[in-house]
Design an enzyme around this catalytic site. Structure first.
Site, PDB file in Angstrom:
ATOM      1  N   ASN A   1      69.086 109.522  70.151  1.00  0.00           N
ATOM      2  CA  ASN A   1      70.233 109.098  69.348  1.00  0.00           C
ATOM      3  C   ASN A   1      70.005 107.688  68.829  1.00  0.00           C
ATOM      4  O   ASN A   1      69.436 106.856  69.532  1.00  0.00           O
ATOM      5  CB  ASN A   1      71.516 109.149  70.195  1.00  0.00           C
ATOM      6  CG  ASN A   1      72.758 109.245  69.333  1.00  0.00           C
ATOM      7  OD1 ASN A   1      73.087 108.320  68.586  1.00  0.00           O
ATOM      8  ND2 ASN A   1      73.445 110.375  69.409  1.00  0.00           N
TER       9      ASN A   1
ATOM     10  N   HIS B   1      78.408 126.549  65.110  1.00  0.00           N
ATOM     11  CA  HIS B   1      79.530 126.350  64.178  1.00  0.00           C
ATOM     12  C   HIS B   1      79.340 127.107  62.870  1.00  0.00           C
ATOM     13  O   HIS B   1      79.951 126.768  61.860  1.00  0.00           O
ATOM     14  CB  HIS B   1      79.737 124.846  63.929  1.00  0.00           C
ATOM     15  CG  HIS B   1      80.197 124.117  65.173  1.00  0.00           C
ATOM     16  ND1 HIS B   1      80.062 122.757  65.347  1.00  0.00           N
ATOM     17  CD2 HIS B   1      80.788 124.581  66.297  1.00  0.00           C
ATOM     18  CE1 HIS B   1      80.557 122.422  66.542  1.00  0.00           C
ATOM     19  NE2 HIS B   1      80.989 123.502  67.127  1.00  0.00           N
TER      20      HIS B   1
ATOM     21  N   CYS C   1      86.998 142.207  56.092  1.00  0.00           N
ATOM     22  CA  CYS C   1      86.246 143.179  56.904  1.00  0.00           C
ATOM     23  C   CYS C   1      84.971 142.585  57.509  1.00  0.00           C
ATOM     24  O   CYS C   1      84.224 143.287  58.180  1.00  0.00           O
ATOM     25  CB  CYS C   1      85.910 144.418  56.085  1.00  0.00           C
ATOM     26  SG  CYS C   1      84.612 144.158  54.856  1.00  0.00           S
TER      27      CYS C   1
ATOM     28  N   GLY D   1      70.749 113.769  68.064  1.00  0.00           N
ATOM     29  CA  GLY D   1      71.639 113.431  66.957  1.00  0.00           C
ATOM     30  C   GLY D   1      73.025 114.036  67.052  1.00  0.00           C
ATOM     31  O   GLY D   1      73.581 114.476  66.050  1.00  0.00           O
ATOM     32  N   THR D   2      73.570 114.035  68.254  1.00  0.00           N
ATOM     33  CA  THR D   2      74.942 114.541  68.401  1.00  0.00           C
ATOM     34  C   THR D   2      75.760 113.586  69.261  1.00  0.00           C
ATOM     35  O   THR D   2      75.242 113.010  70.211  1.00  0.00           O
ATOM     36  CB  THR D   2      74.976 115.971  69.002  1.00  0.00           C
ATOM     37  OG1 THR D   2      76.333 116.332  69.266  1.00  0.00           O
ATOM     38  CG2 THR D   2      74.154 116.095  70.261  1.00  0.00           C
ATOM     39  N   SER D   3      77.033 113.455  68.892  1.00  0.00           N
ATOM     40  CA  SER D   3      77.908 112.590  69.675  1.00  0.00           C
ATOM     41  C   SER D   3      78.340 113.299  70.961  1.00  0.00           C
ATOM     42  O   SER D   3      78.831 112.656  71.885  1.00  0.00           O
ATOM     43  CB  SER D   3      79.139 112.193  68.850  1.00  0.00           C
ATOM     44  OG  SER D   3      79.754 113.344  68.332  1.00  0.00           O
TER      45      SER D   3
ATOM     46  N   ARG E   1      79.146 121.647  48.942  1.00  0.00           N
ATOM     47  CA  ARG E   1      78.375 121.231  50.121  1.00  0.00           C
ATOM     48  C   ARG E   1      77.079 122.043  50.228  1.00  0.00           C
ATOM     49  O   ARG E   1      76.024 121.515  50.573  1.00  0.00           O
ATOM     50  CB  ARG E   1      79.208 121.412  51.397  1.00  0.00           C
ATOM     51  CG  ARG E   1      80.331 120.391  51.489  1.00  0.00           C
ATOM     52  CD  ARG E   1      81.129 120.541  52.757  1.00  0.00           C
ATOM     53  NE  ARG E   1      80.331 120.340  53.957  1.00  0.00           N
ATOM     54  CZ  ARG E   1      80.710 120.704  55.182  1.00  0.00           C
ATOM     55  NH1 ARG E   1      81.880 121.286  55.358  1.00  0.00           N
ATOM     56  NH2 ARG E   1      79.943 120.492  56.222  1.00  0.00           N
TER      57      ARG E   1
ATOM     58  N   VAL F   1      75.700 123.181  60.121  1.00  0.00           N
ATOM     59  CA  VAL F   1      75.949 124.370  59.293  1.00  0.00           C
ATOM     60  C   VAL F   1      74.950 124.459  58.143  1.00  0.00           C
ATOM     61  O   VAL F   1      75.045 125.361  57.313  1.00  0.00           O
ATOM     62  CB  VAL F   1      77.413 124.393  58.766  1.00  0.00           C
ATOM     63  CG1 VAL F   1      78.395 124.576  59.918  1.00  0.00           C
ATOM     64  CG2 VAL F   1      77.758 123.134  57.965  1.00  0.00           C
TER      65      VAL F   1
ATOM     66  N   GLN G   1      74.701 122.512  66.089  1.00  0.00           N
ATOM     67  CA  GLN G   1      76.089 122.453  65.640  1.00  0.00           C
ATOM     68  C   GLN G   1      76.126 122.330  64.115  1.00  0.00           C
ATOM     69  O   GLN G   1      77.194 122.303  63.511  1.00  0.00           O
ATOM     70  CB  GLN G   1      76.787 121.236  66.256  1.00  0.00           C
ATOM     71  CG  GLN G   1      76.860 121.286  67.767  1.00  0.00           C
ATOM     72  CD  GLN G   1      77.121 119.907  68.364  1.00  0.00           C
ATOM     73  OE1 GLN G   1      78.254 119.482  68.523  1.00  0.00           O
ATOM     74  NE2 GLN G   1      76.056 119.185  68.660  1.00  0.00           N
TER      75      GLN G   1
HETATM   76  P1  OAD Z   1      78.726 113.456  64.895  1.00  0.00           P
HETATM   77  O1  OAD Z   1      78.890 112.934  63.494  1.00  0.00           O
HETATM   78  O2  OAD Z   1      79.922 113.476  65.792  1.00  0.00           O
HETATM   79  O3  OAD Z   1      77.579 112.628  65.663  1.00  0.00           O
HETATM   80  C1  OAD Z   1      76.332 112.373  65.071  1.00  0.00           C
HETATM   81  C2  OAD Z   1      75.497 111.621  66.093  1.00  0.00           C
HETATM   82  O4  OAD Z   1      74.208 111.436  65.550  1.00  0.00           O
HETATM   83  C3  OAD Z   1      76.038 110.240  66.472  1.00  0.00           C
HETATM   84  O5  OAD Z   1      76.001 110.101  67.892  1.00  0.00           O
HETATM   85  C4  OAD Z   1      75.049 109.264  65.808  1.00  0.00           C
HETATM   86  O6  OAD Z   1      74.878 108.086  66.584  1.00  0.00           O
HETATM   87  C5  OAD Z   1      73.782 110.107  65.790  1.00  0.00           C
HETATM   88  N1  OAD Z   1      72.830 109.810  64.716  1.00  0.00           N
HETATM   89  C6  OAD Z   1      73.081 109.466  63.422  1.00  0.00           C
HETATM   90  N2  OAD Z   1      71.943 109.355  62.732  1.00  0.00           N
HETATM   91  C7  OAD Z   1      70.935 109.650  63.585  1.00  0.00           C
HETATM   92  C8  OAD Z   1      69.517 109.734  63.472  1.00  0.00           C
HETATM   93  N3  OAD Z   1      68.896 109.511  62.321  1.00  0.00           N
HETATM   94  N4  OAD Z   1      68.800 110.078  64.565  1.00  0.00           N
HETATM   95  C9  OAD Z   1      69.415 110.328  65.750  1.00  0.00           C
HETATM   96  N5  OAD Z   1      70.742 110.262  65.923  1.00  0.00           N
HETATM   97  C10 OAD Z   1      71.502 109.944  64.858  1.00  0.00           C
HETATM   98  O7  OAD Z   1      78.075 114.902  64.727  1.00  0.00           O
HETATM   99  P2  OAD Z   1      78.009 116.124  65.729  1.00  0.00           P
HETATM  100  O8  OAD Z   1      77.788 115.666  67.133  1.00  0.00           O
HETATM  101  O9  OAD Z   1      77.061 117.090  65.150  1.00  0.00           O
HETATM  102  O10 OAD Z   1      82.227 120.599  63.999  1.00  0.00           O
HETATM  103  O11 OAD Z   1      79.483 116.691  65.600  1.00  0.00           O
HETATM  104  C11 OAD Z   1      79.822 117.833  66.287  1.00  0.00           C
HETATM  105  C12 OAD Z   1      80.802 118.654  65.471  1.00  0.00           C
HETATM  106  O12 OAD Z   1      81.943 117.874  65.087  1.00  0.00           O
HETATM  107  C13 OAD Z   1      80.291 119.184  64.148  1.00  0.00           C
HETATM  108  O13 OAD Z   1      79.512 120.339  64.287  1.00  0.00           O
HETATM  109  C14 OAD Z   1      81.572 119.453  63.401  1.00  0.00           C
HETATM  110  C15 OAD Z   1      82.277 118.158  63.708  1.00  0.00           C
HETATM  111  O14 OAD Z   1      83.607 118.073  63.500  1.00  0.00           O
HETATM  112  C16 OAD Z   1      82.586 121.662  63.227  1.00  0.00           C
HETATM  113  O15 OAD Z   1      82.342 121.722  62.046  1.00  0.00           O
HETATM  114  C17 OAD Z   1      83.282 122.764  63.972  1.00  0.00           C
END
Ligand code: OAD
Length: 253
Positions: free
Chosen positions: A221, A119, A130, A195-197, A70, A103, A101
């Site tokens: 989004n 994260h 350690c 860009g986060t759900s 990755r 990595v 969020q």
């Molecule tokens: P998600 O995969 O849950 O959500 C991604 C969001 O981005 C969705 O709402 C899409 O509609 C939106 N999206 C996709 N492409 C886009 C674009 N080009 N422009 C704008 N929006 C777009 O990802 P996260 O919300 O980041 O946790 O997920 C949160 C956490 O869940 C991650 O950090 C990870 C995961 O399990 C850990 O690793 C602890």
């Protein structure tokens, strides 16, 4: 792209801004999300066999190999206009705190500084015993192929196995990072959630805290989002298109 004048005014007048980003901002760079990263040869693995402390203890070579694969994927991609717009916004407002969020290191490579990685990061491994950080060479010593096991490096300090610097299922978020993110959210007058759900807690509390404290919250989004309050806005579209257009409309027109 046409924006509401009231919203443009709030962007222009903001003194303290928080950007809260998720996988969507890196999607346009071609970074596989967690679920997508389990495609191909890795699809035969259960996430619980790759992203938990128990998985690492049981099979460190398998887990380290997956994270090296990755990391190499990320290193072969570039920041996109969404990352660049966020770095540019930091120069236009008195204070901006970037909470992610993600990595990957694409925000940093776009020029953002002081990024709060809720994260963790693929690029900051540490000793599993350690916690001493390990500086990774840019190129992995063993070419990570899909499905390839790679022995994790040993800690220079105590000889323990080095682990990826990400937050795994069942682990707590780094307390100092989470506290700094919550404090910035409580103080800001504008929060851009990009860009986060917004369903993974406790990270998802960040925009909730800002909204509760009276800030304007703007969701960028590609999918429709449910909005709760009168201080919430949705800018539907890809982050790499919406953010540069928003900055131009707010500051250059
Ligand atoms: P998600 O995969 O849950 O959500 C991604 C969001 O981005 C969705 O709402 C899409 O509609 C939106 N999206 C996709 N492409 C886009 C674009 N080009 N422009 C704008 N929006 C777009 O990802 P996260 O919300 O980041 O946790 O997920 C949160 C956490 O869940 C991650 O950090 C990870 C995961 O399990 C850990 O690793 C602890």
């Amino acid at each position: 792209m046409v924006f509401d004048q009231k919203l443009l005014g709030r962007v222009r007048d903001a003194r303290q801004v928080v950007v809260f980003s998720g996988a969507g901002v890196s999607a346009e760079s071609g970074i596989a999300t967690f679920r997508d990263a389990l495609s191909g040869l890795w699809s035969r693995f259960d996430p619980m066999r790759l992203a938990t402390p128990e998985a690492f203890a049981a099979d460190p070579e398998l887990v380290w190999g997956w994270y090296e694969w990755r990391r190499m994927q990320v290193l072969s991609t570039q920041p996109n206009p969404g990352h660049l717009a966020i770095a540019a916004l930091a120069k236009r407002v008195p204070k901006l705190t970037l909470v992610t969020q993600n990595v990957d290191d694409l925000h940093e490579r776009a020029g953002s500084t002081g990024v709060l990685h809720l994260h963790g990061s693929l690029h900051q491994p540490r000793c599993s015993r350690c916690a001493t950080p390990l500086r990774l060479p840019p190129e992995p010593p063993v070419e990570p192929a899909e499905g390839r096991r790679i022995a994790p490096p040993r800690c220079e300090h105590c000889g323990g196995e080095v682990r990826p610097g990400v937050v795994w299922f069942g682990e707590s978020l780094p307390v100092d990072v989470l506290e700094a993110a919550f404090a910035a959210a409580a103080e800001c007058d504008l929060l851009l959630s990009v860009g986060t759900s917004g369903v993974v807690y406790p990270a998802a509390q960040v925009p909730e805290i800002a909204l509760g404290a009276g800030a304007t919250v703007v969701h960028v989004n590609s999918e429709p989002q449910a909005l709760g309050g009168q201080n919430e806005w949705l800018l539907a579209g890809a982050a790499g298109k919406v953010l540069p257009a928003l900055l131009q409309a707010a500051f250059d027109e």
